[in-house]
Design an enzyme around this catalytic site. Structure first.
Site, PDB file in Angstrom:
ATOM      1  N   HIS A 138      18.864 -32.083   0.157  1.00 53.39           N
ATOM      2  CA  HIS A 138      17.779 -31.495   0.938  1.00 53.39           C
ATOM      3  C   HIS A 138      16.555 -31.447   0.020  1.00 53.39           C
ATOM      4  CE1 HIS A 138      15.644 -28.165   2.966  1.00 53.39           C
ATOM      5  NE2 HIS A 138      16.409 -28.399   4.015  1.00 53.39           N
ATOM      6  N   LYS A 168      21.968 -18.793   7.456  1.00 54.35           N
ATOM      7  CA  LYS A 168      22.859 -19.832   7.984  1.00 54.35           C
ATOM      8  C   LYS A 168      24.288 -19.306   8.111  1.00 54.35           C
ATOM      9  CE  LYS A 168      20.262 -23.606   5.754  1.00 54.35           C
ATOM     10  NZ  LYS A 168      19.499 -24.230   6.818  1.00 54.35           N
ATOM     11  N   CYS A 183      14.616 -32.622   6.560  1.00 57.50           N
ATOM     12  CA  CYS A 183      14.179 -32.315   5.173  1.00 57.50           C
ATOM     13  C   CYS A 183      14.935 -33.167   4.166  1.00 57.50           C
ATOM     14  CB  CYS A 183      14.319 -30.835   4.840  1.00 57.50           C
ATOM     15  SG  CYS A 183      13.377 -29.770   5.917  1.00 57.50           S
ATOM     16  N   ASP A 225      24.270 -26.436  -4.450  1.00 56.73           N
ATOM     17  CA  ASP A 225      23.559 -25.989  -3.257  1.00 56.73           C
ATOM     18  C   ASP A 225      24.620 -25.765  -2.172  1.00 56.73           C
ATOM     19  OD1 ASP A 225      22.304 -25.817  -0.835  1.00 56.73           O
ATOM     20  OD2 ASP A 225      20.990 -27.545  -1.127  1.00 56.73           O
ATOM     21  N   GLN A 239      25.143 -25.353   3.091  1.00 52.99           N
ATOM     22  CA  GLN A 239      25.938 -25.812   4.237  1.00 52.99           C
ATOM     23  C   GLN A 239      27.437 -25.632   4.035  1.00 52.99           C
ATOM     24  OE1 GLN A 239      24.627 -26.449   7.027  1.00 52.99           O
ATOM     25  NE2 GLN A 239      22.495 -26.887   6.504  1.00 52.99           N
TER      26      GLN A 239
END
Ligand SMILES: Cc1ncc(COP(=O)(O)O)c(C=O)c1O
Length: 394
Positions: A111, A214, A352, A188, A191
């Protein structure tokens, strides 16, 4: 199994078919109630005053950190609340002491939030940035890391799961390579943390960044977990100091050092409630539930003529993010049609991840349907039926 009744906690689901959880998830009623309770019953600033409301708020705010720690298996280290994943990653990029020529390794799967901060270091501070290219389905080969992570590498920054292709990245194996070569590993988890059991000890990372919004929490909430507090705080001010004189200051220890200024207190309390909600569902069950829906979504959409699906086919290798294009239609057109004709909310465009979609040969991006624990089989069937109708008419 996830009780179907949880959908009643998300009133928007009775209005629309929400398949945009990778962008932001919905928040259940208990999260909203916890935030309202703060506003109605004990609203006060934290870490400052001594009156009784300040004490309750400070305790709940501290508890919120502990609950989120537990959720990611973080017995030690420092867990800091941020506004989102983007802020957490930037805090690391701006907070580590860099020397010209230090190497950072990242990937083209990232991202923009896990790419731009490193590009800025390259452009402004002479960091040597290596960007590993994934295969067509997003797969990253650990051997490429073995080659790229040289002894001079300071940090490897990689996503745990792609927000475009849905594939899971072998972060544990990458972590071993980093440890062998003395490099720090930033994961990261934007997700992954909301969708599968994540334990920082098992991952073997030095930094884990993720977004509260999220994972059923409120917008404006995120997390930076650090194995060791090796970065300089980005902001200094109220709350982050122990002692100040006209000639200097001593920073406080603990998370407050990194949370200068009044934090998003209601947000933190909402995030802690979201974590409890996810724990009650069980992350193993959430993962199984989303995997079964992902399989059906992949099978259904990839069987439609004129539709191309991106990312790995095996649901075990991915999360519930399914990207596709419909021949002859711009992804935004498809997303608008899904909204107008079937009340289905999906994301469209580059997500993104401009370098990635360009590399995939779809510079206009894709249509992306994404699931969460509250998604169900009807959502998936409705999507498959609607995409079929759109593809036939295209
Ligand atoms: C993999 C990944 N990383 C980082 C981000 C940035 O998250 P935020 O906008 O909450 O900072 C996202 C958001 O979609 C993402 O999917």
């Amino acid at each position: 199994m996830i009780p179907p009744a949880i959908r009643e906690d998300f009133p928007i689901l009775s209005e629309v078919c929400y398949l945009d959880s990778a962008a932001t998830s919905l928040s259940p009623e208990p999260v909203l109630a916890a935030m309202a309770e703060f506003e109605h019953v004990y609203r006060a600033n934290v870490g400052r005053g001594v009156h009784r409301l300040a004490q309750v708020a400070t305790q709940k705010y501290w508890d919120a950190h502990q609950k989120v720690r537990r959720f990611i298996g973080a017995g030690g280290g420092e867990l800091v609340f941020t506004r989102n994943t983007t802020e957490a990653i930037n805090m690391v990029a701006l907070g580590l002491p860099w020397k010209k020529g230090d190497r950072v390794v990242t990937t083209l799967l990232e991202h923009h939030s896990n790419l731009l901060p490193w590009m800025r270091l390259r452009d402004r501070q002479g960091i040597d940035l290596a960007i590993i290219t994934p295969g067509a389905d997003g797969t990253l080969d650990p051997d490429d890391f073995r080659e790229a992570v040289t002894p001079g590498t300071r940090l490897v920054a990689v996503t745990h799961a792609s927000n475009v292709l849905g594939n899971l990245v072998p972060v544990r194996e990458i972590g071993e390579i980093c440890r062998d070569r003395g490099a720090l590993l930033l994961v990261d988890g934007a997700q992954s943390v909301p969708h599968l059991p994540v334990d920082v000890g098992e991952l073997g990372c030095d930094f884990l960044c993720f977004s509260g919004h999220k994972m059923l929490g409120p917008t404006g909430t995120g997390v930076l977990w650090m194995k060791r507090p090796v970065i300089e705080p980005l902001l200094l001010g109220g709350g982050s100091v122990e002692q100040v004189t006209a000639s200097g200051y001593t920073l406080t220890k603990g998370y407050a050092r990194y949370e200068g200024g009044t934090p998003n207190i209601a947000g933190a309390i909402g995030l802690a409630r979201a974590v409890e909600y996810l724990e009650a569902i069980g992350m193993e069950d959430a993962r199984k539930h989303e995997q079964a829906l992902t399989k059906r979504m992949l099978d259904g959409i990839s069987g439609i003529g004129g539709v191309t699906v991106y990312g790995p086919r095996a649901e075990a290798d991915r999360i519930g993010v399914v990207s596709f294009t419909v021949k002859g239609l711009h992804p935004h057109e498809v997303a608008e049609m899904l909204d107008n004709e079937a009340d289905i909310m999906v994301r469209s465009g580059h997500h993104c991840c401009m370098p990635l979609v360009t590399r995939l040969g779809v510079p206009d991006g894709t249509v992306r349907a994404s699931l969460h624990c509250y998604s169900n089989g009807d959502d998936v069937e409705r999507l498959i039926g609607a995409v079929d109708g759109i593809a036939r008419g295209a």
